[in-house]
Design an enzyme around this catalytic site. Structure first.
Site, PDB file in Angstrom:
ATOM      1  N   CYS A   1       0.845  -1.190   0.000  1.00 11.04           N
ATOM      2  CA  CYS A   1       0.000   0.000   0.000  1.00 11.04           C
ATOM      3  C   CYS A   1       0.884   1.245   0.000  1.00 11.04           C
ATOM      4  CB  CYS A   1      -0.871  -0.030   1.264  1.00 11.04           C
ATOM      5  SG  CYS A   1      -1.935   1.403   1.513  1.00 11.04           S
ATOM      6  N   GLY A   2       0.364   2.325  -0.507  1.00  7.61           N
ATOM      7  CA  GLY A   2       1.095   3.582  -0.451  1.00  7.61           C
ATOM      8  C   GLY A   2       1.376   4.034   0.977  1.00  7.61           C
TER       9      GLY A   2
END
Length: 161
Positions: free
Chosen positions: A36-37
């Site tokens: 995930c970012g």
């Protein structure tokens, strides 16, 4: 009314992870993901853990693959990633759901106790955080964009309560 200590989790390694021993501690629960970012927040969570664990804070990361298939790995792959990339030493639960019919009861309880924006109870994305006070009740919900560092004042206040 439920409290945190009414629930149990399973640890990432498959062992029981009872929450009753956390009575009287401040707890931060986070739905985490490796792809995930927001994944770099693992570093900030580990720093909080190292700085505050002896003061009464427990952090539990709960891997979840409900958002963009960003936690596809096995338990061994998740553990290896967290250790090698971020040196994670705080507890991790087994992969679980935070939304829907199969949502873990702990996450259902937290979502209902502290709804999000516009009163919605659903968790919107990875790295949503819930701060639980010493009394076992949900104190605050944080959006994924809230960095671990931004929680310090709330954690300090919870530890003093």
């Amino acid at each position: 009314m439920s409290t945190l200590t009414d629930f149990d989790l399973v640890a990432l390694d498959g062992a029981p992870l009872p929450l009753a021993p956390l009575a009287g501690r401040v707890v931060l629960l986070v739905n985490v993901a490796s792809m995930c970012g927001f994944t770099p927040q693992y570093a900030g969570l580990e720093k909080l853990w190292r700085d505050y664990e002896a003061k009464g804070l427990t952090i539990i990361g709960c891997p979840c693959d409900q958002f963009g298939h960003q936690e596809p790995g096995s338990a061994d792959e998740i553990a290896s990633f967290c250790n090698v990339r971020y040196g994670v030493t705080f507890p991790l639960s087994a992969k679980l759901d935070v939304n829907g019919d199969q949502a873990h009861p702990l996450w259902q309880w937290m979502r209902e106790a502290e709804p999000g924006v516009l009163g919605t109870t659903a968790v919107k994305w990875n790295f949503t955080k819930f701060l639980i006070g010493r009394d076992g009740q949900v104190m605050k919900r944080y959006a994924p964009t809230a960095t671990p560092e931004s929680l310090v004042a709330d954690i300090d206040a919870a530890l003093k309560a």
